[in-house]
Design a protein around this motif. Sequence first.
Motif, mmCIF file in Angstrom:
data_model
loop_
_atom_site.group_PDB
_atom_site.id
_atom_site.type_symbol
_atom_site.label_atom_id
_atom_site.label_comp_id
_atom_site.label_asym_id
_atom_site.label_seq_id
_atom_site.Cartn_x
_atom_site.Cartn_y
_atom_site.Cartn_z
ATOM 1 N N VAL A 63 -6.602 10.083 -13.546
ATOM 2 C CA VAL A 63 -5.180 10.398 -13.448
ATOM 3 C C VAL A 63 -4.605 10.913 -14.771
ATOM 4 C CG1 VAL A 63 -2.964 9.530 -12.640
ATOM 5 C CG2 VAL A 63 -5.070 8.495 -11.832
ATOM 6 N N LEU A 64 -5.089 10.340 -15.855
ATOM 7 C CA LEU A 64 -4.488 10.683 -17.136
ATOM 8 C C LEU A 64 -5.132 11.908 -17.792
ATOM 9 C CD1 LEU A 64 -3.892 7.137 -18.658
ATOM 10 C CD2 LEU A 64 -2.222 8.656 -17.632
ATOM 11 N N THR A 65 -5.807 12.703 -17.004
ATOM 12 C CA THR A 65 -6.491 13.876 -17.567
ATOM 13 C C THR A 65 -5.614 14.735 -18.483
ATOM 14 O OG1 THR A 65 -7.973 13.893 -15.699
ATOM 15 C CG2 THR A 65 -7.873 15.905 -16.971
ATOM 16 N N PRO A 66 -4.332 14.932 -18.167
ATOM 17 C CA PRO A 66 -3.514 15.735 -19.090
ATOM 18 C C PRO A 66 -3.487 15.159 -20.498
ATOM 19 C CG PRO A 66 -2.324 15.316 -17.055
ATOM 20 C CD PRO A 66 -3.590 14.554 -16.963
ATOM 21 N N ILE A 67 -3.605 13.851 -20.628
ATOM 22 C CA ILE A 67 -3.580 13.237 -21.958
ATOM 23 C C ILE A 67 -4.980 13.103 -22.527
ATOM 24 C CG2 ILE A 67 -2.904 11.163 -23.244
ATOM 25 C CD1 ILE A 67 -0.814 10.650 -21.091
ATOM 26 N N THR A 68 -5.939 12.795 -21.664
ATOM 27 C CA THR A 68 -7.263 12.431 -22.159
ATOM 28 C C THR A 68 -8.300 13.525 -21.955
ATOM 29 O OG1 THR A 68 -7.870 11.490 -20.027
ATOM 30 C CG2 THR A 68 -6.821 10.015 -21.610
ATOM 31 N N ASN A 69 -7.946 14.559 -21.240
ATOM 32 C CA ASN A 69 -8.874 15.637 -20.928
ATOM 33 C C ASN A 69 -10.088 15.151 -20.134
ATOM 34 O OD1 ASN A 69 -9.329 18.318 -20.888
ATOM 35 N ND2 ASN A 69 -10.349 18.423 -22.882
ATOM 36 N N GLY A 70 -9.883 14.052 -19.407
ATOM 37 C CA GLY A 70 -10.857 13.578 -18.413
ATOM 38 C C GLY A 70 -12.289 13.506 -18.882
#
Lengths: 252, 397
Positions: free
Chosen positions: B143-150
């Motif tokens: 879910v947090l890909t925008p912050i963590t770049n998945g």
Amino acid sequence: MGILEVKGVNKRFGGLQALGNVNLSVAENTVHAIIGPNGAGKSTLLNCLVGKLIPDTGSVMFDGQSVLGRHPHEINQMGISRVFQTPEIFGDLTVLENMMIPCFARRDGSFRMHAFEQFSHERELIDKAMHMLEEVNMAEKKDMHSASMSRGDKRRLEMAMCLVQEPRLLLLDEPTAGMARADTNNTIDLLKEIKQKRDITMCIIEHDMHVVFSLAERITVLAQGTPLVEDTPDKIKGHPKVQEAYLGEAAH
Amino acid sequence: MLGLATKDFVLLLVVAVLCLFAPVLLNPFPETSDLAQFNAGYPDLMQRFVIFGIFAIGFNILFGLTGYLSFGHAAFLGVGSYSVVWMFKLLNYNIVPGLLLSLVVSGLFALAIGYVSLRRSGIYFSILTLAFAQMSFALAYSVLTPITNGETGLQVYGNDPQYLQGDSAPNIPHLFGMTMRATETVEFGPWLWQFNAGYYFCAVVMLIAFYLAIRIFRSPFGMMLRAVKSNQQRMRYTGLNPRPYTLAAFVISGMYAGLAGGLMASMDPLAGAERMQWTASGEVVLMTILGGTGTLIGPVLGAGLIKYLENILSKINDNILHQWFAFMPDGLEDFLVAIVHPFIGKGWHLTLGLVFMAVVIFLPGGLVEGGQRIGRLFGRKKPAEAEAKAAAKTPAE
């Protein structure tokens, strides 16, 4: 009006009425004993006083303030200390460190970090702790690992830890349980000495009649969760109801 | 000295000297010898030694002092790494803002997780922290890909703003111009010593962290934490609420972990979600127990041992084994290689497991207890000798 006023306290565990309408008044600066056969509700009553249990009904007032609904540490800060039946000390710490914890607790009350102060710089508190240890004859054991001490020493340490906080009410849960006669007599002398030196109210739960009659100024007899009689030791000794409920049973 | 007792100050000094000369001490074998592969004195590994040292020191403040076993410390490690990489992306490659942010963010994160988890103790606390860490890991992956770049992991791209990046500033992590990769290589006879800026920066940070840990251990606060471990009941009936103390310890140790994570990203500007996985949380538990729970130097030793085994054992392969046993008859050589095979290369975890079991069973106090026992062994001989001498003298008189 006593320093501790218990009024109409009831406590039920499932179907068992542990305490039924207990009224108790402990006068300031006296030694008050609570006796009774096993299962009479002595420990339950004590647990209600220190916040470990909450009574179903009734009120417990200490110095005009209700203790009900307060956390154990808040009740302690009001001035009530408790000595447990099996000594509760900090086993991993040395005797002196054990004493320092209540010293800090008394000074700071609530949480304070003091993460960069040094233990050895707390001269004033260390002196206070050592003074108390001397009073209970444990000064020479200050660097001992407290878990490795005898039960009697642990008990004395626990008493010292409670007393160094200068409580107004000291609750003692069978302070001589499991002790030999000589140790019991030492404890009695120690308690008498402690009482002499300061203004303190003591409330003792005890099985041993010898201890009770040597120390107590007033005695409450508890049987099946209700107080039978409350009187001076001399009157209690000869009271027929007590003979029946307690002493008679003990004489078997 | 520095507000420490002599004994502690000496310990700090010894650690400082060891850190200073680590590039030499960890390279005892000449480059040309067969044993050179056991050398650990290369920058990458030395950085890991000290970074995981910080991680373990912090973990020990919580576990060693209060006895609360957290299984979710890797979450703080990951948060610290992400903070640093984000500062790289937004500001510039200077590592200072990132490290400060990693301290703040991991502290806040620890406050939130600790506030909830510390409502329970024992195994329930461990499970709660584990759940939080795994949740963070899963969120970072999805879910947090925008912050963590998945799955790719967070890294700096050419089109990142880097608002403060000057034209002449290095394009890799640096400390006010001194790049972390800068390495001074010294050849001394057959030896090769690498003095790396990044390593020394991490070592200085570790020394500060170690110093603070000693102060905490010896302070009244440290004593309170040991009291929490020892008897919470007595603590409550002494008028102290254990909760704020445990929470403070949890936040401090979370910040240590965040700092370690930040340093990892400072050495290599990449942060992946796998840094938060439960295996990483378990690793720091192993390090602390292996080195000696509740001791000052233990966690650092444990971290060093595990990272050494991980990096050195895993590099040994069957070919190297064949070289070692080449002097033996063929059949015996193959046999020995077959026996040793499961313990090396990818099988280094087996060796680690066995070492861990041996330590827990025979040395419950960890490597530090081992050291103490050896010390006592030598210490005991001396009085015995003195007695023997005294006995020898007596008849003569």
